[in-house]
Design a protein around this motif. Structure first.
Motif, mmCIF file in Angstrom:
data_model
loop_
_atom_site.group_PDB
_atom_site.id
_atom_site.type_symbol
_atom_site.label_atom_id
_atom_site.label_comp_id
_atom_site.label_asym_id
_atom_site.label_seq_id
_atom_site.Cartn_x
_atom_site.Cartn_y
_atom_site.Cartn_z
ATOM 1 N N GLU A 57 31.608 -42.086 -3.773
ATOM 2 C CA GLU A 57 31.484 -41.087 -4.842
ATOM 3 C C GLU A 57 30.010 -40.798 -5.140
ATOM 4 N N PHE A 58 29.180 -41.867 -5.219
ATOM 5 C CA PHE A 58 27.740 -41.660 -5.412
ATOM 6 C C PHE A 58 27.170 -40.796 -4.281
ATOM 7 N N SER A 59 27.575 -41.110 -3.049
ATOM 8 C CA SER A 59 27.001 -40.454 -1.874
ATOM 9 C C SER A 59 27.396 -38.982 -1.794
ATOM 10 N N ILE A 60 28.642 -38.686 -2.126
ATOM 11 C CA ILE A 60 29.074 -37.278 -2.135
ATOM 12 C C ILE A 60 28.268 -36.494 -3.161
ATOM 13 N N ALA A 61 27.962 -37.149 -4.294
ATOM 14 C CA ALA A 61 27.174 -36.480 -5.341
ATOM 15 C C ALA A 61 25.751 -36.191 -4.870
ATOM 16 N N LYS A 62 25.234 -36.977 -3.905
ATOM 17 C CA LYS A 62 23.884 -36.757 -3.382
ATOM 18 C C LYS A 62 23.830 -35.580 -2.405
ATOM 19 N N MET A 63 24.980 -35.233 -1.827
ATOM 20 C CA MET A 63 25.019 -34.152 -0.840
ATOM 21 C C MET A 63 24.862 -32.799 -1.530
ATOM 22 N N ASP A 64 24.351 -31.832 -0.789
ATOM 23 C CA ASP A 64 24.129 -30.492 -1.360
ATOM 24 C C ASP A 64 25.446 -29.779 -1.652
ATOM 25 N N THR A 65 26.467 -30.093 -0.852
ATOM 26 C CA THR A 65 27.771 -29.445 -1.042
ATOM 27 C C THR A 65 28.878 -30.486 -0.965
ATOM 28 N N LYS A 66 30.047 -30.092 -1.370
ATOM 29 C CA LYS A 66 31.208 -30.965 -1.243
ATOM 30 C C LYS A 66 31.604 -31.059 0.229
ATOM 31 N N PRO A 67 32.388 -32.080 0.617
ATOM 32 C CA PRO A 67 32.814 -32.199 2.014
ATOM 33 C C PRO A 67 33.486 -30.913 2.491
#
Length: 629
Positions: free
Chosen positions: A341-351
């Protein structure tokens, strides 16, 4: 006595613990019982409500105890007690209590529990026994890890209480002023008065407030003027449940721990109500809640370190290793989920598409008790060729964030790069299916080794349907190339029982671990490999845990039940032994210095090797491998 109380008395005297009370005690309870009528489907209490000052007995009808998802935990029929554990735990209800038919309930107050039931030795003993039987019965059922965690907070009541082993003491001639100074300097809320190391009294912060601050006594008086005496003592084996019942019974907040449990032996510790609260907050259930509230990998690192202390405490208290394994694995999984969850929040977009994170190897089998290397993989939804590169690049970057944060928590990066940030192990469903098919239809030694690692995968996060598709494709490949199981069987026999011709342990010949015994490769993996092979031969999906595999095999092959039971016993012993060694030496527990083992430990290990021999003989016959070896 009024008619209603007489009827209540006549009913309760037929059920424990009420039949263990004296007539006078039960009459007193009966006079103050509240009678509650519930229509079918009406709630007595609901999740989240503050716990009432009562527990309950079913007079007529039936009460169902339900989780939030409406799954039934227990059914309480006539004479059954419920709500008692909640009453001792305090806080809020964790289950819904609902009438599953028209019901009449007797409500009994905490005051009655304290005055008549916990003060009666036989009745109090029954309550302890009911704690044990109720919890242990639940642990024999098939439960998912969330249910296991819910039960873990109840199981904790049977643990030995973790009391303070350095009680602060003074003599009976100490003045109150000096005792208060000692308490202040040592940051404690109580001081034990001892005579020849035996406890004779106790002073708490409450005594200082009510007996000194009010002017009843001078601070220059001796402690004997205000101490509570005699003290309530228990042995070092006191459980949390016993401690709570004792505190209720005697209306106190501290128990003295002595060598033989009496006040005529040496004081060895003190247990406070605060200690019990801390224990409750450091069980698996509480740690899971903290993980879900965490905001960084550093916070998760602290929680994972605390889970190792929990692991050590469980082992010391002889809690079954399979139960411990499930709890620690659930903690590891929840940590991983939070990191994702932390890592997805770091990404520019959602998967861009659906994906699933897989734990492989020991964590995939729910057997990673110690902080060993991380092994993981990622599977994502199939996409058009034009979108493939950008989709894979996204998930490789996401995996890199996840692997780095897992390292921060304490799970070392895999030296062999068996992690999802490696392009080899971050694939679409179709690619993974093709990969497994290639390994299965070309079973050379390298591919068989990869199968033994990647066949033990566990869904941790994301779309479970992708994982199910993957499982279907693996079994389809095995069906179309059934000789694969023979190759896998031959691979499972590469590590025979690790004893030489002279019955000596086979140890490492050279390298960093020369003359040490590799408990993982030589003892545990042969049992793991055998369980995997045999469960695959029955086309059983979604059972990855070694002990659960053998339990399922006992059901499928009753003629081999004794062999599988032997394997279960052996694997539990090996898992316990490795974990204990790892905690003691602050490492993975894999390599063991045999010189440090006593004769008893050596014999236990050798007995485990006999289980390896038995199951490998079964495999030789089953897959006709004698001529291939």
């Amino acid at each position: 006595m009024n008619t209603i109380a007489e009827r209540i008395y006549d009913y309760l005297k037929g059920f424990p613990p009420f039949n263990l009370l004296t007539k006078e005690q039960l009459l007193s309870v009966s006079k103050s019982v509240d009678v509650i009528y519930l229509e079918n489907n009406k709630f007595l209490f609901e999740i989240g409500q503050p716990i009432a000052n009562h527990f309950y007995v079913v007079r007529d009808g039936a009460i169902g105890l339900f989780r939030a998802n409406n799954s039934l935990v227990d059914k309480c029929d006539e004479g059954d007690i419920f709500g008692l554990r909640a009453l001792l735990r305090k806080g809020e209800y964790k289950l819904n209590a609902k009438a599953i038919e028209e019901s009449i309930i007797y409500s009994i107050s905490l005051e009655n529990l304290e005055a008549y039931i916990t003060s009666n030795a036989d009745a109090s003993q029954f309550l302890m026994a009911s704690f044990a039987s109720n919890i242990r019965a639940k642990n024999t059922e098939e439960e998912d890890f969330v249910e296991t965690l819910q039960n873990s907070s109840e199981y904790a009541y049977l643990q030995t209480a973790d009391y303070s082993k350095n009680p602060i003491t003074c003599s009976i001639n100490t003045c109150i002023k000096d005792a208060a100074y000692i308490m202040t300097e040592t940051h404690v809320g109580s001081i034990i008065i001892v005579d020849d190391k035996k406890p004779i009294g106790i002073i708490t912060d409450k005594d200082l407030r009510t007996k000194i601050a009010t002017g009843k006594h001078s601070i220059n008086d001796t402690v004997s003027c205000i101490m509570s005496s005699p003290v309530i003592t228990y042995p070092e084996t006191i459980t949390i449940a016993e401690a709570q019942i004792a505190m209720l019974k005697h209306k106190i907040t501290h128990l003295c721990i002595t060598k033989d449990g009496t006040n005529n032996s040496e004081l060895t510790g003190i247990l406070s109500e605060h200690d019990i609260i801390v224990i409750r907050e450091n069980n698996a259930s509480a740690l899971i809640k903290e993980i879900k509230r965490s905001r960084s990998a550093e916070q998760l690192k602290d929680i994972r370190q605390r889970s190792e202390k929990l692991l050590a405490r469980y082992l010391e208290q002889d809690i079954p290793i399979d139960f411990i394994s499930r709890l620690i694995s659930a903690i590891n999984d929840t940590i991983t989920q939070r990191i994702i969850e932390f890592s997805i929040a770091k990404m520019d977009t959602k998967p861009p598409v659906q994906f699933a994170w897989l734990a492989i190897g020991s964590q995939g089998r729910q057997e990673q008790l110690l902080m060993t290397d991380q092994d993981n993989a990622l599977v994502f939804e199939d996409v058009d060729e034009g979108k493939y590169n950008i989709t894979k690049s996204y998930f490789l970057k996401l995996s890199d964030y996840i692997n780095i944060d897992l390292e921060t928590v304490g799970f070392k990066l895999c030296p062999a790069q068996m992690m999802a940030n490696n392009p080899k192990w971050c694939k679409s469903v179709m690619e993974w299916s093709q990969q497994f098919n290639s390994w299965i239809t070309t079973p050379d030694q390298d591919n068989l080794m990869l199968c033994t690692i990647f066949f033990d995968y566990e869904h941790v996060y994301g779309d479970k349907k992708l994982v199910n598709q993957l499982s279907e494709s693996i079994f389809k490949s095995i069906d179309s190339y059934d000789i694969f199981l023979n190759y896998l069987g031959r691979n499972a026999l590469l590590n025979p029982p690790p004893l030489s011709f002279f019955r000596q342990f086979l140890v490492e010949d050279d390298g960093e671990h020369k003359d040490q015994f590799d408990i993982k490769a030589r003892a545990m993996m042969p049992l793991v490999d055998a369980a995997r092979l045999l469960i695959l031969s029955h086309k059983i999906k979604n059972i990855n845990n070694t002990l659960e595999r053998y339990e399922k095999l006992m059901e499928l092959e009753p003629q081999n039940k004794d062999t599988f039971l032997f394997c279960i016993e052996a694997y539990k012993n090996l898992l316990t032994f490795r974990t204990t060694q790892g905690l003691r030496h602050n490492d993975s527990g894999r390599f063991i210095d045999l010189e440090s083992l006593d004769k008893g430990n050596r014999l236990h290990l050798k007995r485990s090797f006999k289980a390896i021999k038995e199951v490998q003989e079964l495999i030789k016959v089953r897959f006709k491998l004698s001529q291939l070896l």
